[in-house]
Structures are given as structure tokens and as C-alpha cells.
Motif scaffolding. Structure first.
Motif, PDB file in Angstrom:
ATOM      1  N   UNK C 101       0.820  -1.203   0.000  1.00 46.54           N
ATOM      2  CA  UNK C 101       0.000   0.000   0.000  1.00 46.54           C
ATOM      3  C   UNK C 101       0.857   1.258   0.000  1.00 46.54           C
ATOM      4  N   UNK C 102       1.888   1.246   0.839  1.00 53.29           N
ATOM      5  CA  UNK C 102       2.687   2.452   1.006  1.00 53.29           C
ATOM      6  C   UNK C 102       3.722   2.630  -0.090  1.00 53.29           C
ATOM      7  N   UNK C 105       2.266   5.314  -5.455  1.00 51.49           N
ATOM      8  CA  UNK C 105       2.540   6.745  -5.460  1.00 51.49           C
ATOM      9  C   UNK C 105       1.311   7.517  -5.021  1.00 51.49           C
ATOM     10  N   UNK C 106       1.045   7.428  -3.716  1.00 47.36           N
ATOM     11  CA  UNK C 106      -0.084   8.166  -3.174  1.00 47.36           C
ATOM     12  C   UNK C 106       0.413   9.416  -2.485  1.00 47.36           C
ATOM     13  N   UNK C 109       2.441   9.818   1.370  1.00 44.22           N
ATOM     14  CA  UNK C 109       2.869   8.500   1.813  1.00 44.22           C
ATOM     15  C   UNK C 109       3.995   8.578   2.823  1.00 44.22           C
ATOM     16  N   UNK C 112       2.186   8.806   5.943  1.00 40.96           N
ATOM     17  CA  UNK C 112       1.555   7.525   6.237  1.00 40.96           C
ATOM     18  C   UNK C 112       2.584   6.530   6.759  1.00 40.96           C
ATOM     19  N   UNK C 113       3.732   6.479   6.097  1.00 37.97           N
ATOM     20  CA  UNK C 113       4.768   5.556   6.555  1.00 37.97           C
ATOM     21  C   UNK C 113       5.189   5.883   7.971  1.00 37.97           C
TER      22      UNK C 113
END
Lengths: 405, 357, 313
Positions: C101-102, C105-106, C109, C112-113
Motif C-alpha cells: 500500500x505504502x 505513489x499516493x 505516503x 503515512x509511513x
């Protein structure tokens, strides 16, 4: 003339050496406010004894302290003095400590409750002196409890009356009592019921007696009307969830702050009386001096420091600053302490209970034995065993595995 | 369009256009779902941390409160005739008013209207509700900081973490290369032995190590806190796994060009393994930063001790100063979070391996 | 026959041996002194009755025999095995999901990580306190959440939920620890997997796209196989770590091995025997039995790995 000067210089030099610094290390497990108080007391000692330096070395909590001590003794190089739990001494350090007989003034020893003093005597030799001791005490919510219960029966009645389930959802919204399962709850109530822990020569555990049954049954009845949890009860008590609980006096600062936020008015009371007495088990550590790894001067300095800790000023400061129990009779009857009790009413019960205490006999396997008592209590309270079964089980295990039956 | 485009072709065109729209919509929806999943997982993961932060701003009483409190509050006080009085909300003659408490006795309170202090009301205390406002107690951080020599602890932690991590990465690079790309006598046995050293609980090694440290005179020194931790089997294993994915052909061609192993290692292998090296550095740093028992046992002076030892100050015998502990823990974590963010940069910019010539 | 008489091949091999050991030297020295030497000392201790102060008595394998007959020791092993069986696969699977998911290319991220990784960085002592509240029977967030989910359709028709006493009932002790373990290590494992993902040659992906593979296909046949070195690494490391579970138990249950000793893990048992009951000999012996168990399992893993780990070199 020159030769005279040289001789004088040598004499002065040697004299100065006589005033040489002795450094002792005190390994402890004190933190925060308690450490500050200890540092203050130690600073005063060093002022009055400029030739002695006391280095306070914190070694974490009691578990870590013990780990450090094990390593140090194994390396043959322990500190001059340290805090000790009785079962540590009985199990491991007994032969490594220096006897303190004759090194503490008689009048001081006589001033301390005998039961407390006995916790530092191993095989008839005084090895450790009480230091930061505590007892159990009854905490009660003064908005809900007008008069603290004086006997077991009163406690039970009151707890039942105070457990209410207002919204009828099956879970009480307020519990009359808070119960935390640990060995000290059993040992205290067992002793209050007149129980004997061991036989004469400590080859048998004798808790499977009438007293044992009474204690366990009482606790079972108490549990039915209690908030039962393994965590500290100061939080629930201060939030008003629990009307009374029995816990260590060391928890007073936490109760104070929880209660302040929770808007709960509270006070302490001596433990309710069982069939025989209302004694509490003594908890906390003593201090002792190692016989190895240090010089004679260092050990003598350590003894001096211990005597200072026991002295009226230091003992008063310590008990006041930390909340540990005062255990010198002359100190609690002093005007300073009387004034302190008026300032802080919660101290009254603490002071009284301090002189109604006991210590159970210590065996090298006491740690494990105490563990069995704790497990037994849990089995009973969780309903996994009846009191009779649990007592038999515990005695069986203890006698065969630990007392070498 | 060619004249003989049939209806079928036109329909095919339309369906192709629709499919393209569908795919775009599909990808959008898919992204949306991903975001939701990530957000939900993050919320769960960060929950304990959020609680930590919230507790940093409470009083101890609030921290211990049951049912638990999320937002720290304090009671509002108003100034009435030169005094700071606590404010309460009361129902009076059908309307809600805010009154200040002047004094209390036996369940009754004497309240005053802050705007008209001459007006007094005597009401039972139970009907009065405290007026609270949100108050995050930033001073907890200051108090916590002052309860132990944290400035010294942070310095020590930082110094020790950087040296151990750097040392660990370097020694691991060499050792992992040997295991991954070289052949030598006893290679497998040695590797299994090293892996085996991770299988003994640390406590059992503590006492023998204490004796060793004492005997070589390293007790209460920085060496004792650094040297034993420079060799890391975790690091060797981690890097070995990465190095093994580097194709042997690369070495073959380098060797033909006359490159020594040493140069190959540092000129090719290391740059290609950037993500792994950064990760290893990060983990060794964190490991050193959070080390507690070893530091406690091997030192006696505060001047040498580290942040985790300081954190321990807040755990008492009969309870814990949760609010201060959380404040201190937040401060203790901050450098690690920063380091992680920096490492992330390295990651994302990491060499995209594009193959060999 | 001197070295000079060696064939070029033999000389090169000797050179390689020497060079390899040179590279290994610092590690071997340090590990030798601070890990391997104490390991032998610990084994030595396991053959003795070893009081902290006083004469030590050689008892041969008596400690080991005593352990085999100790019910508590086996209980500790069982509890530990339960924990390992639960936490290792769950954490790894979730970490794989998180890493993939991480890696896309969101936006955000990096944040998020970091969010996933914070659980690993948080000091254990603070974490466990928080979890003690989350697991609270009456006011804990976990029960609150479970209550909420199971009181809504469709679950409300299948599940009858009553508040779980996570910390006071023996059968929930290990599950609670598994939950905490997963929470704590998902981020840590994901980071290593991310490093692995970063390491994968773009060429493979490009080739896959040219061949018309879809996302799932790419994942199954390109990504996962190329990640097997890191997956294997994590499997070994997390298994070894899970078998040594101690600190979380200690802090979550305030120095006790859980209600009714339900959270007594092997290392907790070792700690108790060695540092609370002062029976170093027994503690050492137990450590070696643990060592043997982990060693055998690890060797099996290593053997099996030849079949499924691709180094793609």
C-alpha cells in the motif's frame, strides 16, 4: 631550619591524610520526589560528616536493582550498601552482608516495633535495618462513608450497602470496595484471623487452617461486592467508582491527585479488625551493608550513615517527604510529627497502623512461596478452586517443592 | 470516417470510449478505497500515540480518570472583588446561569453572580456543574524535563546512538559481504553460529558480561555502551539478504576490469544497497536510543546515562505519573520520528535499480 | 612444501579465505567477547547449582532434568508457542499489505509511513500503559469498538457480544499480547519490506507491463518472489524475537505473568528463576532449552528456504 620545615610539612601531610575522604556507594531504587528527599537527607549527612562522601547510585526499580546486585556480587565487587527485600537476603545475600549487631544503639532498636525489626534478622543475626517501609491502609470516600468500618463484618456490610446499580444494566455503577488480588491481601487477612504461616522449624506451611479458610471466605464475599482488577485502585477510587479499598500507603499521593480531579473527598483509616487483630503486613525494603568489596573504613562510614538515617531529624524528614511509614516511637510522639498529623489528617491512620504490623517468617524460597499464596488467592477469587481445595493445593506445592518435604 | 463504417464499428467505438471512461472511474474508485483503507489503518495504529499526546497535557488526576478523558480541561475561574473564584453552571428559576463559588460548607455553597457581586445565592453543591474550558498543560513538558537531567541524557543518547549505528553499519557491510559474495572455510557454520547468538535471552548474558566489563575496566565508561553493540548479527543477516540479490555477473565483469573485491564492495555494492543501509542505520539508532537495562547496569554516573533511564523516573512504587511520563516519552520519541522522516527521504530518492550493462 | 609451491587456484582461494576473515574480524572479535564467550559461561552455569554468593556445586545435567519435569516450564513453552504461532504470520501478512500500500505513489505516503512506524518507536513503558487502558473491561476503547461493530447489522444477528476482560481473564492474555505485538511490529516489518520493494529492479515491472500483466498478477509473480529474501529474513527474525517475548508482558501486567500465569512466557520464566528466585543454574538451563527449540525451528526454516527464496541474482 630547613629540616624542621620538612618534618612539619610531613606531619601536616600525614594529618591531612587522616582526614582523607571515605567514599561509599548506596545502590537504591528511589525515583522522583523520594529521590529528592533522600538527596536532601544525604546532603545534610555529608555536611555533618565532611570526611564521608555518600554516592547515591540509582539502579532503576527494585527488579533492576536486584539484577544489578546479582551481577555485582557475582563479580565480587558489590557496593558498600544497598536496599534489600527480605526474601532477597534470605535467598541470596545473607552470607554477603555484614552483621549489624552492636553497631546500632540499643535505644534506637528498642524504639522500633519488634515485628518490624525482626524482618531484618536472619538466623539470629541483624543484617538489615528498616528503611522505606509501608503498610496497607483503608482508603474511604468521606462523602459516602461517615464512619470507617472497624471490623470485617462492618466492612462487608458497608461495601454491600455502597454497591449500587442505578441504571439496572447488571453492572454496578459504583462498587463498595475495590479488590486487587495479590499475596499481601491474603497474608494480612490470614494473620488478622490468627493464622500461623509455618510450623516451628519451618518445614511445613500451615496456612490450611481455620484461619486460612476464614480469610479466603471473607475475601470471596468481599469480591462479590467489589471492583476486581489487577491494576492499581487509586484511579477508580479517585473517580468515585469505588467507595473503599485497601492498598499500600505508598499510593496516597496518587489517590490524592486522582481524588482531586474526581472531586472525591477521602481519608485513610486503620484496617478493620479481624477475629484476632487488625495488623497489616509490613512491606518495603531495608538497608544493609555488604561485608565484601569494601574496606573497613567504608563499612564504618556506611554504618554511620545508617544511624543517621535512623536519627530523629532524618527519620522525620524521610517519613514526611516520602509518605513511607514512620516507625520510631519517639518520632511519632514528637511535637513536629503531631503538628504534621494535624496539617494532613490522612497521616493519622498511617501513623497508627505503622505500629500494628507484622512480618511473616522468611525462608530462602520465600519469593516462590509468596507466589504460590498469590496464585492460590487468584484461583479462589476467580472461582477456579474452593478455599479448601486451594489451601490444600498451596500447602501441597509449598511443602513438596520449596520446603524440601 | 470511412464511408463504409458499419453500425457495428460505431458501436465498438462507443464501447471502447465507455470502457476508457470506466477504467478512469475504476482507477479513481480504487484510489479512493486505498486512501480509506490507509486512513482507517493509520487511525488504529496511531490511536495509542494520540492517547499519549492527549495525556501529556492532563493533570495526573485526569490521566487516571475512569471513564477516561481525552481532552484535558480545567475549571474556569473569574475574578470577583479581587478574588479568583471557580465558575459553575446552575439552573436557577428555569434559566441557566453561571455563578462563582464563594465558599462552601456542609454540602451547600454560597454563589455570587460575577457581574453583580452583591447578589448571593445559597444552593446545594450537587446541582452546580463546573464550567470547564480546554486546557492543554504544556507545563507538563517543562516539569518532566526538569525531573531528571534530560539535557545530559539526550546528549548521551544522541552520541551513543550515532556512533553505535555508524559502527554497526560499517562492520555489517564488511561481514555481510563476506557471507553473501565470498567463499571461505567454515562459512555456513559460522553463519549459523552467528544466527544462533540471537537465540539466547539477553538477561542470561548480562551477568557474565558485567564481570567481563568490570575486569577490563570499562565499568561506567562510554566504551562499555558502544563497543559491545557495534557488532550486530541482525545487521549482518539483513545486509546479507540484500547483497545476495546483486547479480554475480556484476562482480564477474568488474573483476575482469581488474577491480578488487574491496573496491567492488564500496563502489558498487554499497551504493546499490542504499535502502537497506539506511534501514539498518535507522534500526541500530533506535535500538541504541531505547536501550535501558544495559545502560543501567553498566553505569553508575548520571553523566553517562540515557533517555530511557530518565523515563523510568516517572514510574513509582505504587503508581506512575502518567501525565509526566507521556510528556517525557513524547519528547524522547521526537528525535526518532525526525530521523525516520529524514531516512524516508533517502528511501524515496533511493537508487532505482535499472539493471546492468 | 611452502606457500610458494601452491597452484594459482589454491593461492587465490587462500587469499579469499584470508580476505573474508579480515572482513569478519571486527565482528568476530566483538561478538566473540560479548556474546559467544558469555554464551559458554551461561552454559557452564547451567551445569551448576549457582547461588549468587557462596560455593557453586557441579550438578551435571540435573537442572535440565528438573526442568523437563517442571509443569510450569512446559506451560511457559506452550504460552510462548501460542504467541509465536499467532503473532508471526499475522504481523507478516499485514506488513506485506501495508508495504505494498505504502509503495504506491499516493499523496502523503511519507506521513503515512511515519504513522505506521511510530508504533515501533514509542517507548515500551508508555505504550503498555496506553494499552492497559485500551484493554480495560468497562472503559477500554477496544471493547467499546467491538461493542459498536457487533451491535450493527449484519453482525448483530450473529454475534452476541459481552465485554471482554482482556487483562484479568487468563484466556485473553496471549491474544491481547498478540494484538499489541502485531501493532508494534507491523510498521517495523513494513519498512524492511519497503526497502526490499525499493530494491526490485524496475526492469522486471516494465517487462511485466509489456507482457500485459495486471496488478495482482504482477504482485504474485514478480513482487512476492523478489521479496522472498526479505520475507525470509523477517520470518526468522520475528520468530526468534517472538520466542523471547518478555518486556511487553512485564510492563502490561505490572511485573506479573498475567492472570493465572496465562502470560508466562519462557523468558519470563527464565527471568523469574534467575533474578527473582536466584536460581541461576536453572535459568541458564532453561535458556539453553529455549535456544535448542529456536535453533531447530530456524534450521528447518533455512533448509526449507532453498525451495522458496529467490535471490534473483
Amino acid at each position: 631550619m630547613k629540616r624542621l620545615a620538612v618534618v612539619l610539612a610531613v606531619v601536616v601531610g600525614v594529618g591531612a591524610l587522616g582526614l582523607a575522604q571515605v567514599e561509599i556507594e548506596f545502590w537504591h531504587a528511589m525515583r522522583g520526589g523520594h529521590l529528592e528527599t533522600l538527596e536532601r537527607i544525604t546532603a545534610r549527612f555529608m555536611e555533618e560528616n565532611p570526611d564521608i562522601t555518600v554516592t547515591l547510585v540509582g539502579k532503576g526499580g527494585y527488579g533492576d536493582l536486584n539484577t544489578a546486585l546479582i551481577a555485582a556480587v557475582a563479580a565480587g565487587d558489590p557496593p558498600t550498601m544497598a536496599q534489600f527485600y527480605e526474601d532477597w537476603v534470605a535467598a541470596a545475600y545473607k552470607d554477603a552482608l555484614m552483621p549489624l549487631d552492636g553497631l546500632i544503639p540499643e535505644d534506637v532498636l528498642a524504639d522500633i516495633p519488634e515485628a518490624l525489626l525482626r524482618t531484618g534478622i536472619f538466623d539470629g543475626v541483624l543484617l538489615t535495618i528498616p528503611f522505606n517501609k509501608s503498610t496497607l491502609i483503608l482508603f474511604y470516600n468521606t462523602d459516602l462513608v461517615a464512619e470507617p468500618p472497624k471490623t470485617w463484618e462492618e466492612l462487608l456490610e458497608l461495601a454491600r450497602a455502597l454497591t449500587v446499580d442505578e441504571d439496572g444494566d447488571g453492572t454496578p455503577d459504583r462498587f463498595g470496595f475495590g479488590l486487587r488480588p495479590y499475596a499481601e491481601m491474603f497474608t494480612t487477612f490470614f494473620w488478622q484471623a490468627g493464622g500461623q504461616f509455618y510450623n516451628e522449624d519451618m518445614t511445613e506451611c500451615t496456612i490450611n487452617s481455620e484461619a486460612g479458610l476464614r480469610a479466603l471466605n471473607f475475601l470471596l464475599e468481599l469480591k462479590a461486592t467489589s471492583l476486581y482488577q489487577s491494576g492499581y485502585l487509586s484511579g477508580p477510587f479517585g473517580s468515585g467508582l469505588v467507595a473503599m479499598y485497601i492498598g499500600s500507603v505508598a499510593g496516597i499521593p496518587y489517590v490524592a491527585r486522582a481524588a482531586e480531579t474526581g472531586g472525591v473527598s477521602w481519608n485513610t483509616a486503620v484496617l478493620p479488625k479481624g477475629p484476632v487483630n487488625n495488623d497489616s503486613v509490613y512491606m518495603g525494603t531495608n538497608v544493609g551493608v555488604f561485608a565484601l568489596g569494601s574496606s573497613e573504613e567504608e563499612r564504618a562510614a556506611a554504618v554511620k550513615y545508617i544511624n543517621f538515617l535512623l536519627s530523629p531529624w532524618a527519620h522525620l524528614e524521610w517519613a514526611k517527604g516520602t509518605g513511607y511509614i514512620p516507625f520510631r516511637h519517639s518520632v511519632i510522639t514528637s511535637p513536629e510529627w503531631q503538628a504534621y498529623m494535624e496539617e494532613d489528617p490522612t497521616r493519622v491512620a498511617v501513623t497508627e497502623q505503622a505500629f500494628h504490623g507484622f512480618g511473616y517468617p522468611i525462608h530462602p524460597e520465600s519469593y516462590s512461596i509468596r507466589g504460590v499464596w498469590g496464585d492460590m488467592l487468584e484461583y479462589v477469587l476467580l472461582g477456579e478452586m474452593t478455599p479448601e481445595e486451594a489451601l490444600e493445593w498451596a500447602v501441597e506445592v509449598i511443602n513438596t517443592e520449596y520446603l524440601g518435604g | 470516417m470511412p464511408a463504409n463504417t458499419s453500425g457495428r464499428d460505431r458501436r465498438r467505438e462507443k464501447s471502447r470510449r465507455l470502457r476508457r471512461h470506466f477504467y478512469r472511474y475504476y482507477r479513481w474508485a480504487w484510489r479512493g478505497v486505498l486512501y480509506v483503507i490507509i486512513a482507517a489503518s493509520l487511525a488504529i495504529m496511531l490511536l495509542p500515540f494520540a492517547w499519549m499526546l492527549s495525556t501529556s497535557g492532563k493533570t495526573l488526576g485526569e490521566a487516571m480518570r475512569i471513564p477516561p478523558v481525552w481532552i484535558p480541561r480545567e475549571q474556569v475561574k473569574v475574578e470577583v472583588a479581587g478574588q479568583q473564584l471557580p465558575l459553575y453552571r446552575v439552573e436557577l428559576e428555569g434559566e441557566t446561569r453561571e455563578l462563582a463559588l464563594l465558599e462552601r460548607a456542609r454540602g451547600l455553597g454560597v454563589f455570587v453572580d460575577p457581574h453583580q457581586p452583591e447578589q448571593r445565592f445559597e444552593l446545594p453543591l450537587e446541582v452546580a456543574r463546573p464550567v470547564r474550558r480546554i486546557r492543554f498543560r504544556w507545563e507538563n513538558f517543562v516539569v518532566a524535563w526538569n525531573m531528571a537531567p534530560f539535557d545530559r541524557y539526550f546528549l548521551n543518547s544522541f552520541f551513543l546512538a550515532v556512533t553505535t549505528a555508524l559502527g554497526g553499519v560499517i562492520t555489517s557491510i564488511f561481514a555481510a559481504f563476506a557471507f553473501a559474495k565470498m567463499n571461505f572455510w567454515g562459512k555456513n557454520w559460522l553463519f549459523y553460529l552467528l544466527i544462533g547468538t540471537m537465540m539466547i535471552p539477553g538477561q542470561m548474558l548480562l551477568v557474565p558480561n558485567y564481570i567481563t566489563i568490570k575486569q577490563i575496566g570499562w565499568y561506567n565508561t562510554y566504551q562499555a555502551l558502544i563497543i559491545p553493540w557495534i557488532a550486530t548479527v541482525f545487521g549482518i543477516f539483513l545486509l546479507r539478504q540484500f547483497f545476495r540479490t546483486i547479480p554475480d555477473e556484476l562482480w564477474d565483469s568488474a573483476q575482469i576490469d581488474g577491480c578488487s573485491r574491496f573496491r567492488f564492495l564500496w563502489q558498487f555494492v554499497v551504493p546499490l544497497s542504499r535502502p537497506a543501509l539506511v534501514t539498518l542505520f535507522l534500526f541500530r539508532f533506535i535500538g541504541s536510543w531505547n536501550a535501558f537495562l544495559w545502560v543501567l547496569i553498566m553505569t553508575r554516573d548520571d553523566a553517562l546515562r540515557t533517555v530511557p533511564v530518565g523515563l523510568f523516573t516517572f514510574s513509582g512504587e505504587a503508581g506512575t505519573d502518567y501525565h509526566l511520563l507521556m510528556a517525557a516519552a513524547t519528547m524522547a520519541m521526537a528525535p526518532l520520528v525526525l530521523l525516520f522522516l529524514v531516512a524516508q527521504r533517502q528511501f524515496i530518492q533511493g537508487v532505482a535499480r535499472t539493471g546492468l550493462k | 612444501m611452502g606457500i610458494r609451491k601452491l597452484s594459482p587456484i589454491a593461492r587465490r582461494r587462500l587469499g579469499e579465505n584470508l580476505e573474508a576473515y579480515l572482513y569478519l574480524l571486527p565482528v568476530l572479535l566483538i561478538l566473540g567477547m560479548f556474546t559467544i564467550f558469555p554464551l559458554f559461561r551461561a552454559f557452564q552455569i547451567s551445569l551448576f547449582r549457582w547461588p549468587v554468593f557462596g560455593p557453586k556445586e557441579f550438578v551435571g545435567f540435573a537442572n535440565y532434568i528438573k526442568l523437563v519435569g517442571d509443569r510450569e516450564f512446559w506451560k511457559a513453552l506452550r504460552n510462548t508457542a501460542y504467541y509465536v504461532a499467532g503473532s508471526v504470520p499475522i504481523t507478516l501478512l499485514l506488513a506485506m499489505g501495508v508495504a505494498v500500500l505504502l509503495n504506491t505513489r499516493l499523496r502523503g505516503r511519507v506521513v503515512a509511513r511515519s504513522g505506521f512506524f511510530i508504533s515501533y518507536i514509542t517507548p515500551v513503558v508508555a505504550v503498555s500503559l496506553v494499552w492497559r487502558w485500551i484493554f480495560h473491561r468497562f472503559y477500554g476503547l477496544l471493547n467499546y469498538g467491538l461493542e459498536w461493530i457487533t451491535s450493527r447489522p449484519p453482525l448483530e444477528w450473529w454475534v452476541d457480544f459481552s465485554a471482554i476482560d482482556w487483562l484479568n481473564e487468563p484466556r485473553f492474555a496471549i491474544p491481547a499480547l498478540i494484538i499489541i505485538g502485531v501493532w508494534q511490529f507491523v510498521g517495523y516489518q513494513a519498512i524492511i519490506l519497503l526497502a526490499g520493494l525499493q530494491n526490485i529492479d524496475r526492469q522486471y515491472y516494465e517487462a511485466a507491463r509489456v507482457d500485459g500483466a495486471n496488478a495482482w498478477h504482477t504482485f504474485r509473480h514478480i513482487t512476492v518472489p523478489l521479496l522472498t529474501p526479505q520475507i525470509f529474513f523477517l520470518l526468522i527474525i520475528s520468530m526468534i524475537g517472538a520466542f523471547q517475548l518478555f518486556t511487553q508482558v512485564f510492563v502490561l501486567f505490572v511485573g506479573n505473568p498475567g492472570p493465572g500465569d496465562a502470560a508466562m512466557t519462557i523468558v519470563f520464566y527464565i527471568y523469574e528463576k534467575g533474578f527473582r528466585e536466584f536460581k541461576m543454574g536453572i535459568a541458564s538451563a532453561a535458556s539453553y532449552i529455549l535456544f535448542a527449540v529456536i535453533f531447530v525451528l530456524t534450521m528447518i526454516q533455512f533448509r526449507l528456504s532453498r525451495r522458496w527464496v529467490h535471490y534473483g541474482g
